[in-house]
Scaffold this active site. Structure first.
Site, PDB file in Angstrom:
ATOM      1  N   LYS A   1       3.038  11.123  -3.120  1.00 36.37           N
ATOM      2  CA  LYS A   1       1.883  10.687  -4.085  1.00 36.37           C
ATOM      3  C   LYS A   1       1.260  11.745  -4.678  1.00 36.37           C
ATOM      4  O   LYS A   1       0.624  11.471  -5.701  1.00 36.37           O
ATOM      5  CB  LYS A   1       1.284   9.856  -3.221  1.00 36.37           C
ATOM      6  CG  LYS A   1       0.222   8.777  -3.726  1.00 36.37           C
ATOM      7  CD  LYS A   1      -0.401   7.966  -2.735  1.00 36.37           C
ATOM      8  CE  LYS A   1      -1.623   6.927  -3.385  1.00 36.37           C
ATOM      9  NZ  LYS A   1      -2.056   6.101  -2.573  1.00 36.37           N
TER      10      LYS A   1
ATOM     11  N   ASP B   1       0.919  -1.417  -0.024  1.00 32.03           N
ATOM     12  CA  ASP B   1       0.114   0.027  -0.066  1.00 32.03           C
ATOM     13  C   ASP B   1       1.125   1.214   0.052  1.00 32.03           C
ATOM     14  O   ASP B   1       1.587   1.748   0.892  1.00 32.03           O
ATOM     15  CB  ASP B   1      -0.778   0.077   1.191  1.00 32.03           C
ATOM     16  CG  ASP B   1      -1.738   1.205   1.254  1.00 32.03           C
ATOM     17  OD1 ASP B   1      -1.766   2.213   0.461  1.00 32.03           O
ATOM     18  OD2 ASP B   1      -2.307   1.231   2.417  1.00 32.03           O
TER      19      ASP B   1
ATOM     20  N   GLU C   1      -7.290   0.618  -4.563  1.00 34.08           N
ATOM     21  CA  GLU C   1      -7.311   0.531  -3.016  1.00 34.08           C
ATOM     22  C   GLU C   1      -8.685  -0.018  -2.565  1.00 34.08           C
ATOM     23  O   GLU C   1      -8.594  -0.897  -1.630  1.00 34.08           O
ATOM     24  CB  GLU C   1      -6.707   1.909  -2.497  1.00 34.08           C
ATOM     25  CG  GLU C   1      -4.925   2.078  -2.706  1.00 34.08           C
ATOM     26  CD  GLU C   1      -4.764   3.607  -2.445  1.00 34.08           C
ATOM     27  OE1 GLU C   1      -5.756   4.274  -1.955  1.00 34.08           O
ATOM     28  OE2 GLU C   1      -3.602   3.601  -2.969  1.00 34.08           O
TER      29      GLU C   1
ATOM     30  N   ASP D   1     -13.110   5.464   1.177  1.00 31.04           N
ATOM     31  CA  ASP D   1     -11.557   5.254   1.291  1.00 31.04           C
ATOM     32  C   ASP D   1     -10.998   6.624   1.214  1.00 31.04           C
ATOM     33  O   ASP D   1     -10.624   7.188   0.209  1.00 31.04           O
ATOM     34  CB  ASP D   1     -11.095   4.442   0.419  1.00 31.04           C
ATOM     35  CG  ASP D   1      -9.606   4.225   0.407  1.00 31.04           C
ATOM     36  OD1 ASP D   1      -8.668   5.084   1.308  1.00 31.04           O
ATOM     37  OD2 ASP D   1      -8.829   3.613  -0.118  1.00 31.04           O
TER      38      ASP D   1
END
Lengths: 175, 626
Positions: free
Chosen positions: B87, B25, B184, B206
């Site tokens: 990210k 992850d 994800e 999420d």
């Protein structure tokens, strides 16, 4: 199995408009379970490429058969009787009048933020659509009348678009 | 060498070796690595027993770097060289980034993707991410004691093509064999669904450090089918920190901040947010380099009200995803909460009110994605046994299209199409004698090209001169199971074939990746050539095993002379593998690939026929197991 076989043959289903949706779902999943790229992550490049092509093919076929309007279109295409939605736009006057009325009612309800009226229109159109599809099934599966079926499909395209418009109107009221 | 082969409960002693596979992850704030051990997914911790690796990389003057907690410790003292939340920069240019002014970095705007100037040189987000991934790879290798077969890397479902490509490049750069890019929320659904044997339609909400995803999934026995997905790839817990940061500035009105002070206050903001997950008010005090001090108290109600708009933005995406799936909130059987930011009470409350049910939080929201990724990696490398098999059907989050006349977008593949998917569209020339056509690939939902993301531009040349409108140029899009696009174009009428495949403009070519890999290896004082050779050998071994397994189960599909040819190619590859010439190994792999092509086709046909015989996967597996 021939990669270019028609979508019905691909899923081992009879070539007809009336279709067992649960059977389609399960055949699609069985096929994907065999060909999906996730089954071939350790395989050679040739295997991987084939798997992607087959999984793509399975998705394409499933999408074409899942929705009734696309299924009807596809059946007519197989029968060599394309719907010609773009070139053939001639519609009976009364159908066009009806369309105008629907659209006006929708616009009015939207402007008046009449949620209940929109819901009512939506439901009425849904019922209308169901009846149209029932008739289409008869034209395609029982009477084999492709010309009439093609006209029915062209009308249904209008009605499906209208349904989306009402749904959009409903969504715009919620925001 | 193990002396005893011990079978796991419910599973027979496998004839093949357990292959080492991991799930990663790669988060905005924290990253994790997990694996399946004894049939159960577990997160691998560092030597100090810490499961999370802060996604922070600090570059040092000698060209080396430190990652995780060690880097995080310097983020206030060395902000320019310490990259956090990288990210957010993946596959992005400077103009795409919100709050650039609050960031301490020296950005360099490079075509396609920004870069950051550090004391160790200019770094692209791909390289920074690769440094995080490399740390996780090393952690996994030392914990598992062997060479990894491959990794599943998770990405936000709402990541576009450029962001996915950048992530895959980073993983390659870190020396990982990418089995699959996995969304994800889908990873979370696997971890959650398999754990609870859930059936029905679920929503996965999420909210990570920098991204928000909503996925609507249908779970039936053995199938995870994503019905729709939506979100915002630039909205996450960081934005809640930023709201607190702005509130602090409004309240305390300090002098203009130095990069160090800005970083300090951002850290204080994050601490306050975390504090408010369990308390009613958070004390904030900070001493700035300017000598000023800040002393505030943030009540939880104020926090809720200044972040209200962020939460409504997420709920807008939820509504859109539900509409795309043709569903209403009441059709959802359960709502799974993923991501550390879902710990905020106002988020849980808002989601609960929207779906009129208590969200499910029984799996650790920080770990659930990594656990699901590891579970999927284990399946993909073939460690699973007959009765724990499943199929994943995911979608692309954003429509793919082409620029047409007047800067308009013609959609070729609509969002929420199940992948892999291919679609072709025909275009024509608009001038007499036109021999070339520019093709511009874009991604997004808007009508105008300028409002969508530009993915690639390429030109189709060599169209024979014809009158305007006579040429038929067919542009084909193919999206693979990682959600990555390849586009090609071809002129149809004359039989003249001019086709080109493109990688999106942010993607790196394999040579570029190889070059960067070599550079990074020099820093790590590793031997790049040896590493590449090792990789080729592992790949060759994998290919030999796969071919052998295929021969074992399906040799009846081959004529005797075909078997001889394949076996000769295997033997040749095996011999070449022992040597140290990577190019020869690759050539021998190509040869084996070539002689097994027809075999692959026949095996695929056989599989399809089996599927069509109407038998279930379980039955087929039982058969295969007998």
């Amino acid at each position: 199995m021939d990669f270019n076989a028609d979508h019905f043959t691909l899923f081992g289903l009879p070539r007809a408009f009336r279709l067992d949706a649960r059977m389609l779902d399960s055949r699609y999943r069985e096929l994907q379970a065999q060909v999906h790229p996730d089954r071939f992550t350790a395989a050679s490049d040739a295997d991987k490429r084939l798997s992607m092509q087959w999984a793509t093919r399975a998705n394409e076929a499933y999408q074409a058969l899942k929705k009734p309007l696309e299924r009807a279109n596809y059946l007519l295409h197989l029968a060599g009787h394309d719907v010609q939605a773009e070139s053939n736009t001639a519609m009976p006057v009364e159908f066009l009048m009806e369309q105008m009325e629907w659209r006006e009612a929708t616009a009015e309800a939207r402007a008046g933020r009449d949620h209940l009226e929109l819901e009512r229109l939506f439901q009425r159109l849904r019922d209308d659509l169901d009846a149209h599809y029932e008739a289409l099934a008869g034209l395609l599966d029982d009477q084999n009348d492709h010309a009439a079926a093609a006209e029915a499909v062209r009308r249904l395209m209008f009605l499906e678009k209208l349904l989306i418009e009402i749904d959009d109107a409903l969504a715009s009221l919620e925001d | 060498m193990a002396l005893f082969q011990i079978a796991e409960p419910g599973e027979s002693a496998a004839p093949h070796e357990h292959k080492l596979a991991i799930g990663i992850d790669l988060g905005t704030t924290n990253s994790l690595v997990a694996t399946v051990r004894s049939g159960l997914p577990i997160v691998l911790s560092d030597e100090q027993g810490r499961p999370l690796l802060p996604s922070v990389v600090r570059y040092l003057k000698d060209g080396a770097c430190e990652t995780g907690y060690a880097a995080q410790a310097h983020q206030a003292s060395d902000p320019k060289n310490t990259v956090v939340s990288v990210k957010r920069f993946m596959g992005r240019g400077i103009k795409d980034i919100a709050h650039v002014e609050a960031m301490p970095y020296d950005f360099v705007d490079a075509p396609g993707m920004l870069k950051i100037k550090t004391c160790a040189g200019v770094k692209s987000p791909v390289e920074v991410s690769a440094d995080i991934l490399r740390t996780l790879r090393e952690r996994a290798e030392s914990a598992l004691g062997g060479e990894l077969v491959g990794a599943v890397i998770t990405v936000p479902a709402y990541f576009d093509d450029a962001q996915r490509q950048a992530t895959k490049d980073a993983a390659k750069l870190a020396g990982l064999n990418v089995l699959r890019l996995l969304n994800e929320p889908t990873a979370a659904a696997i971890a959650y669904g398999l754990d609870n044997a859930a059936e029905g339609i679920y929503a996965v909400y999420d909210l990570g450090g920098g991204t928000f995803d909503i996925s609507i999934l249908k779970l039936t026995k053995g199938v995870f089918e994503v019905l729709s997905t939506g979100g915002d790839s630039a909205l996450g817990g960081d934005d809640f920190d930023h709201r607190i940061f702005c509130w602090m500035l409004e309240q305390a009105r300090p002098q203009p901040l130095s990069p160090q002070d800005a970083r300090l206050l951002m850290t204080k903001a994050r601490e306050a947010k975390e504090f408010l997950s369990t308390r009613n008010e958070a004390p904030i005090d900070a001493r700035l380099a300017s000598g000023e001090s800040i002393d505030l108290t943030l009540p939880v109600e104020t926090f809720a009200s200044i972040t209200q708009t962020l939460i409504s933005k997420t709920l807008q995406s939820v509504k859109k995803a539900l509409r795309d799936a043709g569903l209403k909130a009441e059709d959802i059987k359960g709502v799974v909460m993923v991501g550390g930011a879902t710990r905020m009470p106002q988020v849980q409350r808002a989601v609960g009110e929207f779906f009129k049910q208590e969200p499910l939080t029984n799996l650790d929201p920080d770990k659930v994605v990594a656990l699901g990724a590891a579970t999927q990696a284990n399946l993909l490398v073939g460690n699973h046994t007959g009765d724990d098999d499943w199929l994943l059907l995911d979608v692309i989050p954003l429509s793919l299209g082409l620029e047409t006349m007047g800067g308009l977008v013609e959609k070729v593949i609509p969002r929420n199409s199940t992948i892999p998917v291919a679609r072709a569209q025909e275009f024509t020339t608009f001038k007499d004698g036109q021999t070339a056509m520019a093709i511009h690939v874009v991604q997004g939902e808007r009508e105008l090209v300028d409002d969508c993301r530009s993915l690639a531009r390429f030109e189709l040349r060599g169209i024979p001169p014809m009158v305007a409108g006579a040429a038929r140029i067919r542009v084909t899009f193919q999206v693979d199971a990682d959600g990555l696009l390849a586009a090609s174009a071809r002129e149809q009428t004359t039989g003249v074939e001019a086709a080109i495949s493109v990688k999106p403009s942010y993607g790196l070519s394999d040579d570029e990746v190889a070059g960067m890999l070599k550079d990074s290896m020099t820093h790590a004082k590793d031997d790049a050539v040896r590493r590449a050779l090792k990789e080729a050998q592992v790949e060759a071994q994998r290919m030999i095993e796969a071919t052998r397994a295929a021969l074992e189960s399906d040799s009846h599909l081959l004529a005797a002379d075909e078997i001889v040819k394949i076996e000769a190619a295997i033997e040749k590859l095996q011999l070449t593998m022992l040597g140290d010439n990577r190019r020869h190994i690759n050539l021998a792999m190509d040869d084996l690939g070539f002689v097994t092509q027809t075999f692959a086709q026949r095996r695929m046909d056989q599989n399809i026929k089996r599927a069509l015989a109407g038998r279930t996967v379980e039955e087929l597996q039982q058969e295969a197991g007998e």
